[in-house]
Enzyme design. Structure first.
Site, short mmCIF file in Angstrom:
data_model
loop_
_atom_site.label_atom_id
_atom_site.label_comp_id
_atom_site.label_asym_id
_atom_site.label_seq_id
_atom_site.Cartn_x
_atom_site.Cartn_y
_atom_site.Cartn_z
N HIS A 106 0.69 5.05 6.52
CA HIS A 106 0.51 5.64 5.19
C HIS A 106 0.65 7.16 5.27
CE1 HIS A 106 -1.76 1.77 5.13
NE2 HIS A 106 -1.01 1.62 4.05
N SER B 124 0.81 -1.22 0.00
CA SER B 124 0.00 0.00 0.00
C SER B 124 0.84 1.26 0.00
CB SER B 124 -0.95 0.00 1.21
OG SER B 124 -0.24 -0.21 2.41
N ASP C 199 -3.74 5.91 11.77
CA ASP C 199 -2.83 5.47 10.72
C ASP C 199 -1.58 6.35 10.70
OD1 ASP C 199 -1.51 4.63 8.46
OD2 ASP C 199 -3.19 4.89 7.09
#
Length: 359
Positions: free
Chosen positions: A339, A119, A336
């Protein structure tokens, strides 16, 4: 003009000519010099520098880019601050060219570019698509979510191929097996004009999130293995694939580098437990916790590959950006700090990719 003056003038002209010749040679060196696994430009390390406030950023607006996943759309999910959007990367010893989507399209017309990895590759792939789209917002595109974007009028396609370990996970009698010596998926990577590889984060996953039940190394089957050792073996297999399958006259190969996380405030000498609430980068050009061990593995493997592979050495510059994660501002659950927001830090990764291609 007297004799003495004429002599001095002649010496002055010869000196200026030498300086001009050196400058031209230096410019030539700027364009073509390459070190194994990584480029330096007239002694300039593109990845050693600092973050500076730049009000000309961001390069695009998230609401105007149709390719951004909800998990990266921090502004769309209510992040209240915007200062994190207004920084550019400044190397210590040189300037990098500002990204031009129009120029990128012209140079890569009719070409195929593939991002291969997890990702974090998706993060960078979507960033590049948005940066190009900002230059030609009305251009016709075809878009397959998390798979491909084609700028139809230019014949340029950006592909995303998800394979978090680069090596294969295969089904055996015992369950899902991570095979450190196999890359059957590599057939899908052939025929590209540029490949940008990435792997690391999933090697650290444990329990139900790790994606496999056993690890195979040759004939041996293991329930577990030291993750750095496993990563090294798997990446070495990838390196062999590059040497056996890439034609450098047709395909440029990049390794994205190790993208850091910010879940432990102690890593940057702060009491915070995560990136939540962080609004500005760290100052300076070094990170208190140092480089993660995977960086050494990448360096060792790249040095063993005979084909040219350019390392986008993004680790330190990204470590300084504790402010650039989605935190709680995405459609995901929890916080998160792995990311990155778009627009945001991956735009700089792509600007460095663009600089490397121009040099």
């Amino acid at each position: 003009m007297g004799f003495k003056c004429r002599v001095l003038f002649s010496i002055f002209c010869q000196c200026m000519l030498l300086l001009l010749q050196e400058a031209i040679a230096g410019q030539h060196h700027y364009n073509v010099s390459r070190l194994k696994g990584r480029k330096q430009v007239s002694g300039c390390d593109l990845f050693q520098g600092r973050w500076v406030v730049d009000t000309s950023y961001p390069l695009y607006d998230s609401s105007g880019c149709p390719f951004i996943d909800a998990e990266f759309d921090c502004q769309g999910y209510g992040r209240p601050d915007t200062q994190y959007l207004k920084y550019s990367w400044q190397p210590d010893s040189c300037n990098i060219p500002r990204f031009s989507g129009a120029d990128f399209l012209a140079r890569w017309r009719g070409k195929k570019i593939m991002f291969v990895g997890d990702s974090l590759s998706l993060n960078m792939w979507e960033s590049l698509a948005c940066m190009i789209h900002a230059a030609v917002p009305t251009a016709k595109t075809t878009f397959s979510k998390r798979n491909s974007v084609t700028f139809v009028d230019y014949g340029l396609t950006l592909y995303m191929y998800r394979t978090p370990y680069l090596v294969d996970i295969v089904r055996e009698n015992v369950g899902n097996v991570l095979n450190l010596n196999s890359i059957e998926a590599g057939n899908a990577w052939k025929g590209m004009d540029m490949l940008v590889f990435n792997s690391w984060h999933w090697w650290l996953h444990t329990g139900k999130s790790q994606g496999w039940d056993y690890i195979r190394d040759g004939p041996a089957l293991y329930k577990n293995m030291d993750r750095i050792e496993a990563f090294s073996k798997g990446l070495t297999t990838w390196g062999r694939w590059v040497d056996q399958n890439v034609d450098p006259s047709k395909t440029k190969v990049f390794f994205q580098g190790i993208s850091p996380t910010h879940y432990q405030g102690k890593d940057w000498n702060q009491p915070q437990k995560s990136c939540s609430g962080e609004a500005v980068p760290l100052s300076g050009s070094t990170y208190p916790a140092g480089a993660p061990p995977a960086v050494g593995v990448v360096s060792k493997v790249l040095s063993s590959i005979t084909k040219p592979v350019y390392l986008l050495d993004i680790t330190t510059l990204s470590q300084l950006r504790k402010d650039a994660h989605p935190s709680t501002y995405s459609d995901g659950s929890g916080t998160d700090c792995s990311h990155w927001c778009l627009p945001g830090l991956p735009d700089t990764w792509n600007q460095l990719l663009y600089a490397a291609l121009l040099m």
